[in-house]
Design an enzyme around this catalytic site. Structure first.
Site, PDB file in Angstrom:
ATOM      1  N   GLY A 163      75.230 -51.286 -24.466  1.00  0.00           N
ATOM      2  CA  GLY A 163      74.641 -52.617 -24.460  1.00  0.00           C
ATOM      3  C   GLY A 163      73.795 -52.840 -23.217  1.00  0.00           C
ATOM      4  O   GLY A 163      72.636 -53.238 -23.286  1.00  0.00           O
ATOM      5  N   ALA A 164      74.387 -52.565 -22.051  1.00  0.00           N
ATOM      6  CA  ALA A 164      73.679 -52.816 -20.796  1.00  0.00           C
ATOM      7  C   ALA A 164      74.412 -52.124 -19.663  1.00  0.00           C
ATOM      8  O   ALA A 164      75.574 -51.746 -19.811  1.00  0.00           O
ATOM      9  CB  ALA A 164      73.613 -54.311 -20.530  1.00  0.00           C
ATOM     10  N   MET A 165      73.714 -51.988 -18.528  1.00  0.00           N
ATOM     11  CA  MET A 165      74.284 -51.239 -17.407  1.00  0.00           C
ATOM     12  C   MET A 165      74.011 -51.937 -16.073  1.00  0.00           C
ATOM     13  O   MET A 165      72.885 -52.350 -15.795  1.00  0.00           O
ATOM     14  CB  MET A 165      73.678 -49.820 -17.412  1.00  0.00           C
ATOM     15  CG  MET A 165      74.121 -48.953 -16.267  1.00  0.00           C
ATOM     16  SD  MET A 165      75.911 -48.639 -16.319  1.00  0.00           S
ATOM     17  CE  MET A 165      76.231 -48.397 -14.570  1.00  0.00           C
TER      18      MET A 165
ATOM     19  N   GLU B  65      86.077 -52.561 -15.808  1.00  0.00           N
ATOM     20  CA  GLU B  65      85.643 -53.077 -17.108  1.00  0.00           C
ATOM     21  C   GLU B  65      86.586 -54.157 -17.653  1.00  0.00           C
ATOM     22  O   GLU B  65      86.134 -55.192 -18.132  1.00  0.00           O
ATOM     23  CB  GLU B  65      85.476 -51.938 -18.120  1.00  0.00           C
ATOM     24  CG  GLU B  65      84.328 -50.974 -17.782  1.00  0.00           C
ATOM     25  CD  GLU B  65      82.957 -51.639 -17.666  1.00  0.00           C
ATOM     26  OE1 GLU B  65      82.811 -52.806 -18.086  1.00  0.00           O
ATOM     27  OE2 GLU B  65      82.026 -50.997 -17.135  1.00  0.00           O
TER      28      GLU B  65
ATOM     29  N   GLU C 165      75.852 -43.907 -15.527  1.00  0.00           N
ATOM     30  CA  GLU C 165      77.277 -44.003 -15.813  1.00  0.00           C
ATOM     31  C   GLU C 165      77.552 -43.299 -17.148  1.00  0.00           C
ATOM     32  O   GLU C 165      76.779 -43.474 -18.091  1.00  0.00           O
ATOM     33  CB  GLU C 165      77.728 -45.463 -15.925  1.00  0.00           C
ATOM     34  CG  GLU C 165      79.248 -45.567 -16.006  1.00  0.00           C
ATOM     35  CD  GLU C 165      79.761 -47.007 -16.100  1.00  0.00           C
ATOM     36  OE1 GLU C 165      78.959 -47.951 -16.126  1.00  0.00           O
ATOM     37  OE2 GLU C 165      80.979 -47.159 -16.150  1.00  0.00           O
TER      38      GLU C 165
ATOM     39  N   HIS D 212      78.210 -60.475 -17.790  1.00  0.00           N
ATOM     40  CA  HIS D 212      79.065 -59.306 -17.554  1.00  0.00           C
ATOM     41  C   HIS D 212      78.446 -58.360 -16.523  1.00  0.00           C
ATOM     42  O   HIS D 212      79.095 -57.993 -15.540  1.00  0.00           O
ATOM     43  CB  HIS D 212      79.303 -58.585 -18.883  1.00  0.00           C
ATOM     44  CG  HIS D 212      80.125 -57.346 -18.783  1.00  0.00           C
ATOM     45  ND1 HIS D 212      81.476 -57.314 -19.068  1.00  0.00           N
ATOM     46  CD2 HIS D 212      79.800 -56.077 -18.420  1.00  0.00           C
ATOM     47  CE1 HIS D 212      81.931 -56.088 -18.884  1.00  0.00           C
ATOM     48  NE2 HIS D 212      80.927 -55.310 -18.488  1.00  0.00           N
ATOM     49  N   GLU D 213      77.209 -57.969 -16.734  1.00  0.00           N
ATOM     50  CA  GLU D 213      76.590 -57.016 -15.807  1.00  0.00           C
ATOM     51  C   GLU D 213      76.414 -57.641 -14.425  1.00  0.00           C
ATOM     52  O   GLU D 213      76.590 -56.980 -13.399  1.00  0.00           O
ATOM     53  CB  GLU D 213      75.257 -56.495 -16.346  1.00  0.00           C
ATOM     54  CG  GLU D 213      75.307 -55.893 -17.762  1.00  0.00           C
ATOM     55  CD  GLU D 213      76.420 -54.887 -17.998  1.00  0.00           C
ATOM     56  OE1 GLU D 213      76.888 -54.263 -17.032  1.00  0.00           O
ATOM     57  OE2 GLU D 213      76.840 -54.728 -19.166  1.00  0.00           O
TER      58      GLU D 213
HETATM   59  N1  BES Z   1      79.183 -50.156 -17.375  1.00  0.00           N
HETATM   60  C1  BES Z   1      78.970 -50.521 -18.725  1.00  0.00           C
HETATM   61  C2  BES Z   1      77.884 -49.748 -19.407  1.00  0.00           C
HETATM   62  C3  BES Z   1      78.192 -48.305 -19.719  1.00  0.00           C
HETATM   63  C4  BES Z   1      79.264 -47.968 -20.454  1.00  0.00           C
HETATM   64  C5  BES Z   1      77.381 -47.310 -19.340  1.00  0.00           C
HETATM   65  C6  BES Z   1      79.511 -46.635 -20.753  1.00  0.00           C
HETATM   66  C7  BES Z   1      77.637 -45.998 -19.628  1.00  0.00           C
HETATM   67  C8  BES Z   1      78.697 -45.643 -20.339  1.00  0.00           C
HETATM   68  C9  BES Z   1      78.602 -52.004 -18.845  1.00  0.00           C
HETATM   69  O1  BES Z   1      79.044 -52.805 -17.819  1.00  0.00           O
HETATM   70  C10 BES Z   1      79.266 -52.495 -20.085  1.00  0.00           C
HETATM   71  O2  BES Z   1      80.452 -52.564 -20.105  1.00  0.00           O
HETATM   72  N2  BES Z   1      78.494 -52.807 -21.103  1.00  0.00           N
HETATM   73  C11 BES Z   1      78.980 -53.188 -22.386  1.00  0.00           C
HETATM   74  C12 BES Z   1      78.756 -54.633 -22.672  1.00  0.00           C
HETATM   75  C13 BES Z   1      79.777 -55.516 -22.039  1.00  0.00           C
HETATM   76  C14 BES Z   1      79.443 -56.966 -22.232  1.00  0.00           C
HETATM   77  C15 BES Z   1      81.171 -55.267 -22.539  1.00  0.00           C
HETATM   78  C16 BES Z   1      78.227 -52.354 -23.382  1.00  0.00           C
HETATM   79  O3  BES Z   1      77.269 -51.706 -23.001  1.00  0.00           O
HETATM   80  O4  BES Z   1      78.634 -52.319 -24.544  1.00  0.00           O
HETATM   81 ZN    ZN Z   2      81.015 -53.396 -17.913  1.00  0.00          ZN
END
Ligand code: BES
Ligand code: ZN
Length: 880
Positions: A266-268, A325, A126, A302-303
């Site tokens: 943070g995570a995916m 999101e 992503e 969240h994930e």
């Molecule tokens: N889908 C995103 C991760 C992501 C964001 C991947 C942008 C690539 C580009 C994931 O679900 C996400 O939103 N992660 C957040 C943490 C969340 C608790 C808000 C993050 O990674 O900061």
């Molecule tokens: Zn997210």
């Protein structure tokens, strides 16, 4: 001259793809020097594109080796290849395309696509990273069934993972082995993941509400397996919560989480195979703070929640990012609120929204939660799309109630499971399920800027009628200066002079008489009149922060003190404490500028002391009320901000309160600083929170005894929360205890990168005058790594984003330092560089000397050859 290629992508230019991809088979051959990827895809013409015969596949950063259509090798003249696309022509209705290319994960420092972290392979696709792995239609409305075969050296990569279920594995010659994974659910390429390496596995199991058993697995390097329990328990809590609150069950037989040290975000949420930044997985009382524990649970949630809001129902295009999101942030906020303290969670979310999102909305980077255009989508994973997006989802919840919202969610899944949809589809599901007209909600998706509501009150004593008048407006933002009115659910109550909320009745034969009312503001100007109001009331406004707006009402200091004491709404009691502090500090800034003496009245000190002493109020809420708005919050409220003056005034206010409340602070600290076994329940966390707020007030007093008190807490703490709180109090004081504590900490944790992040962060956030020099020196520390995003965020990010008084040094050296760092980092990791460079975007809010210095830095970056689209877009918008 440069950046001729920076192309603007527009929502209004959306077109359905020419072809659909039914199935994709990936063959990934992982080798020491390079990796060979072969993708075999069955394409067929999209029913809505009957005339299409061409196909432009996305692809970059790879060496194309061969292209075959239905088994026939194409020569170089039968396709076109440029930096970003592989274009095919004269295509039939359906065909099978095989593309082979070579990539270099070992050299991939962008951490997008396939790369290595600590010697293990992982992917981040992503938003548009899949195109760095193979040539494909890398857009979220192209959804396929994925089958992935990996081959690798067995000794160095014993673990081979991808999405879905492992359907085959075995040994090959030369010490190599293979595994084949199949994902039965269609998905867009951004949800693809692959992991290979030497990882240990922590396993558990969950039985879903319909009785299916799901294997749960967390993969990490061997030395961290003992710190995965909290993450695992969090995952099970998340699975249960989604079943109970939304009736949503997990859909595969296995759920895997992989922790990696090098991760841009943070995570995916990759289907069945989440990849996490290790800081959001590992926790033990000696290494993780209470905030870490809560964050881990929230992000795991969240994930996991994305499995339905994002994966089963995905986005049609990246303009719809907030669809997944914003909604998923709302869901993780509710998860935390249900499991811990609802008011505390709300306070923290609002604090974060105001500090970061309101600032973004007031900057040249302002954009609607559904932007209309972008250059680089990675720049739109913003607090606006996320946090304001979550607030907009919360508006439906406030308007429709918990049950109405649930009906809307149910209909959304019923209609759109397996589809790639838009925010309009979400709005329609909410409206249709409740037979409600929600069309005005659309303005929240299309207009940027924080709406402002001016409230006035007329009390008619003779007729006992109380009228509240609302006037809404919205400042101009880059996309428009002429705004249509928003639908604003404005929750309020009225307090009588005894501080009790009164029952609210209007003329129109009110049945739903209650002490709180959600007034639906839909017009630019609107009023509501309450009847039988015996005495002139004091309004309590925007309870629970019922909409992401600013409001103005002419409250006096006495009014705020009254609300701090009497408001029955936890959130608004806190709000009064913040608005009072803000109002006083703004006044002090003006006094200081005009050369007048500044001071804090005894009534004000007393008001905060009463909060501190109020044994009926839970610890965390007391701590929140005593945590004052930050320097950047104040900066956002003044023109031509002077960060030094703001810092001084805020420190003065805190020191005055500390001296005034000294006895209470000591008493409260002593009563809470008891030996107790470490627990992470809300009550224990609240006690630690209040204790450490007391300590930080005390530390503002220049007193050798207090330095020793901080050091004692640092030494004796049985958990990282207390240790770090003591260390961070010392970090702002030039005293021997500071040096000693930093040394002890470093010696103890030099081999734990996540804990060293905290050590870097504390020093980068110090208000002491030589901090910039320290930050520069720390870049050569053996634990620092200029390619690791966590390290960069801890040292450079913390300095530039959360240390206003030092970043905004009057000589501009802070800006120069950041600029040099960004230009260098951009050659390796544009995504992280582009996040850092935002620290310069607010130049217009600053006093003229600093504004010019910042602007010059932005111009220098703008003129740098070969700067990435990521950084270019931020810099260009900041300057325009
Ligand atoms: N889908 C995103 C991760 C992501 C964001 C991947 C942008 C690539 C580009 C994931 O679900 C996400 O939103 N992660 C957040 C943490 C969340 C608790 C808000 C993050 O990674 O900061
Ligand atoms: Zn997210």
């Amino acid at each position: 001259m440069k950046q001729g290629q920076a192309q603007v992508i527009r929502l209004e230019e959306y077109q359905v793809p020419f072809y659909e991809a039914e199935t994709i088979h990936l063959n990934v051959d992982l080798n020491d020097e390079s990796t060979i990827v072969t993708s075999t895809v069955k394409y067929h013409r999209h029913p809505q594109q009957p005339d299409a015969t061409t196909l432009a596949l996305h692809g970059e950063s790879q060496e194309l080796l061969s292209v075959k259509i239905d088994g026939v090798l194409l020569d170089e003249n039968s396709y076109e290849l440029d930096e970003t696309h592989l274009s095919l022509r004269d295509l039939p209705q359906a065909f099978e395309l095989e593309v082979q290319s070579r990539i270099y994960p070992q050299k991939n420092t962008s951490l997008e696509g396939l790369y290595q972290s600590s010697g293990n392979y992982c992917t981040q696709c992503e938003a548009e990273g899949f195109r760095k792995i193979t040539y494909f239609l890398d857009r979220p409305d192209v959804m396929s069934i994925f089958t992935t075969r990996m081959t690798a050296d067995k000794a160095t990569n014993p673990v081979l993972l991808s999405n879905g279920n492992c359907i085959e594995k075995g040994d090959l010659d030369n010490g190599r082995h293979f595994a084949v994974w199949h994902d039965p659910f269609i998905k867009p390429a951004y949800l693809f993941a692959l992991v290979a390496g030497n990882l240990s596995c922590v396993s558990d199991e969950y039985t879903t509400m319909s009785g299916r058993k799901v294997a749960l697995e967390i993969y990490t390097e061997a030395h961290n397996v003992s710190r995965c329990d909290h993450a695992m328990q969090s995952l099970k809590r998340a699975m249960k919560w989604d079943e109970e609150r939304f009736g949503l069950e997990y859909d595969l037989d296995i759920y895997m989480i992989v922790a990696v040290d090098d991760f841009n975000m943070g995570a995916m949420e990759n289907k069945g195979l989440n990849v996490f930044n290790s800081k959001l997985v590992f926790a033990s009382p000696d290494t993780a703070t209470d905030v870490d524990y809560i964050n881990i649970e929230a992000v795991i949630g969240h994930e996991y929640f994305h499995n339905w809001t994002g994966n089963r129902v995905t986005c049609r295009d990246w303009f719809q990012l907030s669809l997944k999101e914003g909604l998923t942030v709302f869901r993780d906020q509710e998860f935390t609120a249900d499991l811990h303290s609802r008011p505390v969670k709300r306070i923290e979310d609002v604090r974060m929204l105001r500090t970061h999102q309101f600032a973004e909305d007031a900057s040249p980077m302002a954009h609607p939660i559904r932007p209309a255009s972008f250059i680089e989508i990675n720049n739109f994973y913003t607090v606006t799309v996320y946090e304001k997006g979550a607030e907009v989802v919360r508006l439906y919840h406030t308007l429709l109630g918990r049950e109405g919202f649930r009906k809307g969610m149910d209909l959304y899944f019923e209609r759109h499971d397996g589809q790639a949809v838009t925010t309009e589809d979400f709005l329609a599901a909410m409206a249709d399920a409740n037979e409600a007209d929600l069309s005005q909600m659309q303005t929240w998706y299309d207009q940027a800027g924080t709406p402002e509501v001016a409230v006035t009150m007329d009390y008619d004593a003779a007729n006992k009628r109380c009228t509240l008048n609302f006037v809404q407006s919205c400042p101009a933002t880059p996309e428009s200066d002429d705004k249509a009115p928003f639908l604003i659910p404005f929750k309020l109550s009225l307090l009588n002079p005894q501080g009790k909320t009164i029952v609210l009745k209007t003329d129109d034969n009110d049945i739903a008489a209650d002490t709180q009312r959600v007034v639906k503001i839909t017009e630019q100007q609107q009023s509501v009149t309450f009847v039988d109001v015996a005495e002139k009331p004091l309004p309590s406004l925007l309870c629970d922060f019922s909409a992401p707006v600013k409001y103005h009402f002419d409250y006096s200091t006495e009014d705020y003190i009254f609300l701090m004491q009497h408001d029955s709404d936890d959130f608004n009691r806190w709000e009064a404490s913040q608005r009072l502090a803000q109002q006083l500090m703004l006044q002090m800034l003006e006094d200081r500028k005009a050369g007048r003496a500044i001071g804090v009245s005894p009534e004000v000190v007393n008001a905060y002391q009463q909060v501190l002493d109020n044994q009926d109020l839970d610890h965390a809420l007391r701590a929140e009320a005593l945590s004052l708005p930050g320097e950047s919050d104040i900066a956002g409220e003044v023109a031509e901000a002077d960060p030094e003056a703001i810092h001084e005034v805020r420190e003065f206010f805190i020191r005055t309160l500390a001296n005034g409340m000294r006895l209470s602070l000591d008493a409260c600290y002593d009563s809470l600083n008891q030996d107790e076994e470490y627990a992470i329940d809300a009550a224990s966390m609240g006690r630690r929170r209040l204790k450490n707020v007391c300590l930080s007030y005390l530390a503002s007093i220049d007193d050798e005894m207090i330095h020793q008190q901080c050091f004692a807490q640092f030494e004796n703490a049985n958990n990282m929360t207390d240790r770090l709180a003591a260390l961070s109090a010392l970090a702002d004081i030039d005293c021997p205890e500071r040096t000693k504590a930093l040394e002890v900490f470093e010696t103890q944790w030099k081999d734990n990168p996540l804990v060293m992040d905290k050590w870097f962060m504390i020093q980068a956030g110090s208000s002491l005058p030589n901090t910039l020099e320290q930050v520069k020196a720390l870049q050569s520390h053996p634990s620092f790594d200029a390619n690791n995003p966590n390290k960069i965020r801890s040292l450079i990010g913390r300095f530039a984003m959360a240390n206003p008084v030092n970043f905004h040094r009057a000589d501009g050296e802070g800006y120069t330092f950041l600029t040099d760092f960004v230009i260098d980092l951009d050659t390796r990791n544009p995504q992280v560089a582009s996040r850092l460079v935002r620290a310069l975007a607010k130049w217009r809010q600053l006093e003229p000397v600093r504004a010019q210095l910042m602007k010059a830095c932005l111009e220098r970056i703008h003129q740098t050859n070969g700067i990435s689209n990521d950084v270019f877009e931020i810099v260009d918008k900041s300057l325009s």
